[in-house]
Design an enzyme around this catalytic site. Structure first.
Site, mmCIF file in Angstrom:
data_model
loop_
_atom_site.group_PDB
_atom_site.id
_atom_site.type_symbol
_atom_site.label_atom_id
_atom_site.label_comp_id
_atom_site.label_asym_id
_atom_site.label_seq_id
_atom_site.Cartn_x
_atom_site.Cartn_y
_atom_site.Cartn_z
ATOM 1 C CB SER A 180 -109.443 -55.795 44.951
ATOM 2 O OG SER A 180 -109.774 -54.433 44.932
ATOM 3 C CG HIS A 208 -106.690 -59.275 45.755
ATOM 4 N ND1 HIS A 208 -107.734 -60.015 46.248
ATOM 5 C CD2 HIS A 208 -107.000 -57.974 45.985
ATOM 6 C CE1 HIS A 208 -108.637 -59.192 46.747
ATOM 7 N NE2 HIS A 208 -108.214 -57.955 46.620
ATOM 8 C CE LYS A 240 -108.598 -59.237 50.440
ATOM 9 N NZ LYS A 240 -108.241 -57.837 50.330
HETATM 10 C C1 LIG Z 1 -108.731 -56.640 51.016
HETATM 11 C C2 LIG Z 1 -107.794 -55.572 50.635
HETATM 12 C C3 LIG Z 1 -107.281 -54.707 51.593
HETATM 13 C C4 LIG Z 1 -107.765 -54.700 53.014
HETATM 14 O O1 LIG Z 1 -107.229 -55.739 53.729
HETATM 15 P P1 LIG Z 1 -107.973 -56.191 55.082
HETATM 16 O O2 LIG Z 1 -106.954 -56.978 55.804
HETATM 17 O O3 LIG Z 1 -109.155 -56.965 54.642
HETATM 18 O O4 LIG Z 1 -108.362 -54.937 55.798
HETATM 19 C C5 LIG Z 1 -106.330 -53.798 51.203
HETATM 20 N N1 LIG Z 1 -105.928 -53.711 49.929
HETATM 21 C C6 LIG Z 1 -106.430 -54.498 48.963
HETATM 22 C C7 LIG Z 1 -105.949 -54.354 47.563
HETATM 23 C C8 LIG Z 1 -107.394 -55.448 49.290
HETATM 24 O O5 LIG Z 1 -107.913 -56.206 48.347
#
Ligand SMILES: *Cc1c(COP(=O)(O)O)cnc(C)c1O
Length: 392
Positions: A180, A208, A240
């Protein structure tokens, strides 16, 4: 000692290290042109990679579903919060990913905590990439199992650690699909080989990559042409590329049934609003139908990388919408972020402890809704800042 005095001390220490964080208040929808602190800016830090957070069809589905089904889900999935719309989304995601079953979670953070802890117990062994998302690391930390990290993408080190396990130990290997804060892609085929050789289980968090990677947006699995047998535990998030909210785990019928029974973050939390499931169903359709979003995004990324590396900025080996510009020093990174902000570009400075000390970076992210002109403007601003000698 008074609580506030202890906290004041900790906060001052963090400020001294230039690591204090601030919330910037935006208004209006998530899209490239935003109003941040009353200033019009082009947003280059959102994870809304496909530009679906403000898509009219997604909004319409959300509105219709909330008109028909209300807003709150009222209870957890195991009480009376499990709605037919949740079920429809789970089935659609299972069909899309090619997995037997899918289970929705209220967020990615909760999915990761819940899965890791549902699958491991005392005596088991969890191995994670050092650069994994905090939610995965936290999942390891709260587990009863033995938890170790391996150097980022270092298959050799992972194998050594796996070799040292006893054959009876259950071994769970966990990795981000796309990292990330770095944007690089995990060596999943090599990880599949290692876990197969050592009889371990592989869990991939594709927060992602899902929606973005692969010809039809199926994410890291499609990118590498892998099967559900090779990646038996797949996590995806909806906040995302989907532009909505929530998360899911894809796996076998057995895995999903076990999670319903044992994942505490699934059992002991209020179900996601059904209207969000309806909105996500529409996002899923758009992800499949509007492949131009992925190709446009790829064009923006290629162009940006080419131009910015010519300017002498240090990019990381990333071919995803996450394009970090490595600065190193935290204070300098914040200064550059402010310089960009003054020029109308919103780019976050990412510092320790989110990334290792001394590797502060501007985390630039692209969306399919960005125009080529907006990316050109950002490139010009970076050239301009690079050209300034004194202020930096
Ligand atoms: C954003 C993210 C999460 C968390 O997801 P949310 O739905 O925002 O809680 C988990 N793992 C990764 C790799 C992320 O980038």
């Amino acid at each position: 000692m008074k609580l506030d005095d202890v906290l004041r001390h900790r906060l001052l220490e963090r400020e001294r290290q230039h690591l204090l964080r601030y919330r910037q208040q935006m208004c209006g929808p998530q899209r490239p042109e935003v109003i941040n602190q009353q200033q019009a800016m082009i947003n280059f830090c959102s994870n809304d990679y496909l530009g679906l957070a403000n898509h009219p069809a997604v909004i319409r589905s959300f509105q219709q579903a909330s008109r028909n089904h209300g807003v709150g889900s009222g209870a957890s999935h195991l009480v009376c919060g499990h709605h037919e719309l949740h079920n429809q989304l789970e089935e659609a995601l299972a069909a899309f990913t090619g997995y037997e079953k899918v289970l929705l979670f209220s967020s990615g953070y909760m999915a990761n905590l819940g899965v890791i802890n549902a699958l491991t117990t005392k005596g088991d062994y969890i191995l994670q990439d050092k650069l994994n998302h905090a939610s995965l690391i936290d999942g390891g930390l709260i587990s009863q199992a033995q938890f170790r990290r391996y150097t980022h993408a270092d298959i050799g080190q992972l194998e050594k650690r796996l070799q040292n396990c006893s054959p009876e130990q259950h071994k769970l290997v966990v990795t981000d699909g796309v990292f990330s804060m770095d944007g690089d892609i995990a060596p999943i085929p090599e990880l599949v080989n290692s876990v197969t050789k050592h009889d371990a289980w592989l869990m991939v968090d594709d927060a992602h990559g899902f929606g973005v990677l692969g010809a039809t947006g199926k994410g890291i699995i499609q990118h590498f042409g892998l099967s559900p047998e090779q990646v038996p535990i797949l996590v995806g998030t909806l906040g995302k590329a989907f532009g909505t909210y929530g998360a899911f785990v894809a796996g076998s019928k057995m895995l999903i049934e076990a999670l319903i029974q044992f994942a505490r973050t699934y059992i002991y939390t209020t179900a996601l609003p059904a209207a969000l499931a309806a909105a996500s169903l529409t996002s899923l359709r758009l992800i499949q139908e509007e492949s131009w979003r992925r190709s446009h995004l790829q064009q923006l990324i290629t162009f940006f990388r080419h131009e910015v590396s010519l300017q002498g900025w240090q990019l990381l080996p990333s071919y995803t919408p996450i394009q970090p510009v490595l600065v190193g020093d935290a204070d300098r990174c914040v200064q550059i972020s402010h310089q960009l902000q003054k020029r109308g570009f919103w780019v976050t400075a990412i510092r320790s402890p989110t990334v290792p000390q001394g590797t502060a970076r501007l985390r630039i992210t692209f969306s399919a809704e960005h125009t080529m002109e907006q990316v050109e403007q950002l490139i010009d601003a970076l050239a301009n800042i690079k050209g300034l000698q004194e202020p930096l």
